[in-house]
Design an enzyme around this catalytic site. Structure first.
Site, short mmCIF file in Angstrom:
data_model
loop_
_atom_site.label_atom_id
_atom_site.label_comp_id
_atom_site.label_asym_id
_atom_site.label_seq_id
_atom_site.Cartn_x
_atom_site.Cartn_y
_atom_site.Cartn_z
N CYS A 35 0.85 -1.25 0.33
CA CYS A 35 -0.12 -0.32 0.23
C CYS A 35 0.57 0.87 -0.12
O CYS A 35 1.85 0.96 0.23
CB CYS A 35 -0.87 0.07 1.61
SG CYS A 35 -2.05 -1.40 1.38
N CYS A 66 -2.07 -3.01 -3.89
CA CYS A 66 -3.55 -2.40 -2.55
C CYS A 66 -4.87 -2.11 -3.84
O CYS A 66 -4.99 -1.96 -4.50
CB CYS A 66 -3.58 -2.01 -1.78
SG CYS A 66 -4.87 -1.44 -1.20
#
Length: 182
Positions: A35, A66
């Site tokens: 992320c 992500c």
């Protein structure tokens, strides 16, 4: 990342600080996902987090980007991205070059890379590789006495038969016929 130590990076993650996006990413061992620091997903346990200098480095270690924060799409300017992909291909088209290798280099999924490249160039990355190889082969066939087999191997083809087939599909001539045209 000299000014970024783990404490600074962890603080950026728990406070979802956008200012750090692009400077590093983090990967979560328990989910297998990487992320941006600004990701709004649930804060992971600190012991499950590994920091990376780039999304492509995290992806090379097996993490998936992500789907919420999409760290692999940090580069918003598609033209720059496509130019980067073209430069990589132009540098390495003499070797076996897979979509997977290119996607790891630019830090995005191979499916998205394929769509972005085709939307901006009108051809897939593989078609671009083939075009470069055929263009160079055409030049060599016209200007050198190099054998067809040598040209095929120099351009990354594993066999001269495969090279001849691709060349004929692209030009309408076999390499021998093309050479006789000079």
């Amino acid at each position: 990342m000299s000014f970024l130590n783990e404490e600074v990076m962890w603080d950026a993650v728990i406070h979802c600080q956008e200012a750090y996006d692009g400077l590093f990413c983090y990967a979560v061992k328990s989910t297998g996902i990487c992320c941006k620091p600004s990701c709004k997903s649930r804060i992971p346990l600190k012991e499950n987090v590994t920091f990376y200098s780039s999304v492509s480095a995290a992806m090379a270690d097996g993490y998936r980007p992500c789907k919420r924060c999409r760290p692999n799409l940090l580069q918003s300017n598609e033209e720059e991205l496509v130019q980067s992909i073209k430069q990589l291909i132009e540098r390495d088209y003499h070797h076996t070059l897979t979509l997977e290798q290119i996607s790891l280099h630019v830090g995005m999924s191979k499916y998205h890379l394929q769509r972005v490249f085709k939307r901006n160039t009108g051809m897939s990355p593989l078609e671009y590789v083939t075009k470069l190889r055929v263009d160079e082969a055409s030049t060599r066939l016209q200007t050198t006495e190099q054998t067809i087999t040598d040209i095929a191997h120099d351009l990354g083809y594993t066999s001269s038969a495969h090279f001849s087939n691709v060349f004929r599909q692209q030009t309408g001539y076999t390499p021998s016929e093309y050479r006789m045209r000079r």
